[in-house]
Design a protein around this motif. Structure first.
Motif, short mmCIF file in Angstrom:
data_model
loop_
_atom_site.label_atom_id
_atom_site.label_comp_id
_atom_site.label_asym_id
_atom_site.label_seq_id
_atom_site.Cartn_x
_atom_site.Cartn_y
_atom_site.Cartn_z
N ILE A 1 0.86 -1.17 0.00
CA ILE A 1 0.00 0.00 0.00
C ILE A 1 0.90 1.23 0.00
N ALA A 2 0.56 2.21 -0.84
CA ALA A 2 1.34 3.45 -0.90
C ALA A 2 0.42 4.62 -1.18
N GLY A 39 -0.93 16.35 -8.36
CA GLY A 39 -1.98 15.55 -7.77
C GLY A 39 -1.44 14.54 -6.77
N TRP A 40 -2.29 13.60 -6.38
CA TRP A 40 -1.88 12.56 -5.45
C TRP A 40 -2.38 11.22 -5.96
N GLN A 41 -1.79 10.14 -5.44
CA GLN A 41 -2.21 8.82 -5.86
C GLN A 41 -2.16 7.83 -4.70
N PHE A 42 -3.02 6.82 -4.80
CA PHE A 42 -3.06 5.71 -3.86
C PHE A 42 -2.81 4.44 -4.65
N ASN A 43 -1.90 3.59 -4.19
CA ASN A 43 -1.57 2.33 -4.87
C ASN A 43 -1.72 1.16 -3.91
N THR A 46 -0.61 -6.68 -4.76
CA THR A 46 -0.42 -7.92 -4.02
C THR A 46 0.03 -9.03 -4.95
N ILE A 47 0.73 -9.99 -4.38
CA ILE A 47 1.17 -11.17 -5.14
C ILE A 47 0.89 -12.41 -4.28
N LEU A 59 -4.16 -1.97 -7.89
CA LEU A 59 -5.23 -0.98 -7.97
C LEU A 59 -4.56 0.38 -7.74
N ARG A 60 -4.84 1.35 -8.61
CA ARG A 60 -4.27 2.69 -8.47
C ARG A 60 -5.35 3.74 -8.69
#
Length: 91
Positions: A1-2, A39-43, A46-47, A59-60
């Motif tokens: 998660i980032a 802007g901003w982003q959420f990432n 998973t593996i 998912l981004r």
């Protein structure tokens, strides 16, 4: 998660969001990119691995409200959601 903020130089924003004078139309005016906030982003990614198989996904979400290039005529929406999945067999 980032979770993170995006920013870039004027040269980069101009390359992506700029409109050169020769490509100007009635609906798309000339635009030069500006340096700064992008802007901003959420990432999330998973593996999962089972013996010789691998399943991966991501998912981004990107939000560009207030971005330095917000006035570009190439911008049509303020956010985007991307998702992807991959499956692999490991030999």
């Amino acid at each position: 998660i980032a979770l993170g903020f995006r920013s870039a130089t004027a040269q980069y924003h101009d390359y992506i969001y700029g409109v050169d004078k020769r490509f100007e139309t009635i609906e798309r005016e000339e635009y030069k990119g500006k340096a700064g906030y992008g802007g901003w982003q959420f990432n999330y990614s998973t593996i999962i691995r089972w013996e010789d198989k691998l399943l991966a996904g991501f998912l981004r979400y990107i939000q560009i409200d207030g971005a330095a290039f917000k006035d570009s005529p190439l911008i049509r929406q303020n956010d985007s959601l991307l998702a992807g999945i991959a499956f692999a067999h490991i030999f």
